[in-house]
Design an enzyme around this catalytic site. Sequence first.
Site, PDB file in Angstrom:
ATOM      1  N   THR A 197      25.948 -10.885  41.491  1.00 17.07           N
ATOM      2  CA  THR A 197      26.569 -12.021  40.813  1.00 17.07           C
ATOM      3  C   THR A 197      25.657 -12.665  39.783  1.00 17.07           C
ATOM      4  OG1 THR A 197      27.946 -13.978  41.214  1.00 17.07           O
ATOM      5  CG2 THR A 197      25.856 -13.838  42.424  1.00 17.07           C
ATOM      6  N   GLU A 257      30.318 -16.776  32.476  1.00 14.26           N
ATOM      7  CA  GLU A 257      31.441 -16.051  33.079  1.00 14.26           C
ATOM      8  C   GLU A 257      32.492 -15.561  32.089  1.00 14.26           C
ATOM      9  OE1 GLU A 257      29.312 -18.263  36.116  1.00 14.26           O
ATOM     10  OE2 GLU A 257      30.240 -18.920  34.237  1.00 14.26           O
ATOM     11  N   GLU A 293      21.065 -18.914  46.715  1.00 14.14           N
ATOM     12  CA  GLU A 293      20.449 -18.899  45.390  1.00 14.14           C
ATOM     13  C   GLU A 293      19.228 -17.976  45.351  1.00 14.14           C
ATOM     14  OE1 GLU A 293      21.880 -20.244  42.974  1.00 14.14           O
ATOM     15  OE2 GLU A 293      23.016 -21.984  43.644  1.00 14.14           O
ATOM     16  N   GLU A 301      33.355 -26.793  30.524  1.00 11.49           N
ATOM     17  CA  GLU A 301      33.013 -26.574  31.926  1.00 11.49           C
ATOM     18  C   GLU A 301      34.259 -26.512  32.805  1.00 11.49           C
ATOM     19  OE1 GLU A 301      30.430 -26.378  35.451  1.00 11.49           O
ATOM     20  OE2 GLU A 301      30.466 -25.632  33.399  1.00 11.49           O
ATOM     21  N   ASP A 355      33.779 -18.421  44.939  1.00 15.04           N
ATOM     22  CA  ASP A 355      33.811 -17.395  43.901  1.00 15.04           C
ATOM     23  C   ASP A 355      33.219 -16.047  44.300  1.00 15.04           C
ATOM     24  OD1 ASP A 355      31.334 -18.643  44.008  1.00 15.04           O
ATOM     25  OD2 ASP A 355      31.177 -18.989  41.852  1.00 15.04           O
TER      26      ASP A 355
END
Length: 514
Positions: A500, A396, A116, A354, A246
């Site tokens: 990302t 996304e 993160e 979601e 991902d």
Amino acid sequence: MLPSCVRFLTLLGAASSSLAGVTVQKPGLTVPPAYASHKTDVEKIFTTSYAAYKEFAFGHDELHPVTEGVGDDLGGWGASLVDAMGTMDLLEEAVNFTATIDFSTPPVPQLISVFETTIRWVGGLISAYELSDEKYPILITKAKEVTDKLAYAWVGNNTMPYHSVDFTTNTPQIGTNSIAGVGTLSLEWLALSHYTGNETYGKLTEGGVIAVAQLPAPLPGLAGQNVDPSTGQFTNLYVTWGAGSDSYFEYLIKYARYTNNANTIFVDSWKTAVDSSIRTLLRNSTVGGHMYLADYDAEQLIRHVGSHLACYYAGNWLLGGKLLQNQTIIDIALQLNDGCWNTYASTETGIGPETFAFISSDGNFTGGAAITDEQLAFYNEHGFYITGSDYIQRPEVLESNFYAWRVTGDTKYLDRAASAIASFNKFLPTTVAFACLNNVNDITQGFIDDMESFWHVGLFRRSVCVLNLCIYRFAEVLKYLYLTFDDPTHISLDTHVWNTECHPLRAPPALDSY
């Protein structure tokens, strides 16, 4: 062959604004005048969100800990980058505050997520440095400081990092890591190698990705979801393009582009993963024929599930399909994009949920609860059914929509982005900000009392240079929307690679083929 990180230093040093080789964006692309007002619409959402952040949260954030959404900034300085009106005052304020940060002393004792913090802090600082024409070297200094702390995640001869580090003791928390946690550091740390001249950063992160890519996978090219850095082996053989895996897959093709195939294992691994997914995971719903990528569990069963988060895959496949000049991948990517957009178009709010599931010719196994009568009725109308009804301001679907617009030039993607803006303006505003929703298909269930960091705020996150005059402080959702209606030449898919968290990083001219 030179190591990728070494060769990259030469490649990026020779980068220029001129285009060479294969292109991703449609040549000569412009936004029709009829859509021009939507950029202003996004700016208005931004200013409202920013004002709320300044009033209620500025100065109260912390360094990003091990869990998503707990806090992204230290001292709130990330929120003050630049306002949407294009002035430089807030940028100067942010840079000045950045210079005072002491990464050796976190505000409270906590474990810091390597993943993160890298995608937000390190990527954001370097992108901000580039997009401000390298005017503020302190941004690189601070990126180096925080990365030097994160580097304690590598222990002994481990090629893979642990998930989190105690910044007070400089020790990692021993445990497993996701492949996304291992594989989503390479762009940012290699860029830091370029600006510091220290190859170690790039070598560390590149080595972790290579180690994952070389493990025997559950399906060809499709790595399992978790690894143990102490053994270098998989601990979970679940296969998904969604959470936990991902951005490992996402970065394979982006790193290949960023380094221009200095090590072909990245592009080869991505190609194998896509080919394997087409052969094994690709499914169409029995209603509407909507296309999705299913999951594959440790019992070798196909799970007919999807998620908002996983819908980045359409944009990633568009990027890779263009780089590989593979029309099959491009065509499938556009169908995947349509399937994800259908989750927006089918709800009461016009916003996607979601998580969701679907029925295909091989059944509707999800690994979870059986489909209810209400879900089946919804499926029979829309070709998917909702399993997680909340909207937590994820980007996304709009990310892939942005790629589809830039690649094809089809204005239907502008229409979709405009529809999302209208939905956000209608269903997300509170008295002070834009909130998350409990149920995208039942507005009576009200708000979730949050405004997520990937909607608006975060540490130099998702910054975009416009006309070389300013850096806009949009987070992912607002940034992808803004860029959809902005001049495509300002930050082109042919001159930059996005991390990302939607931080653009300057890339060398492309090769003729990948």
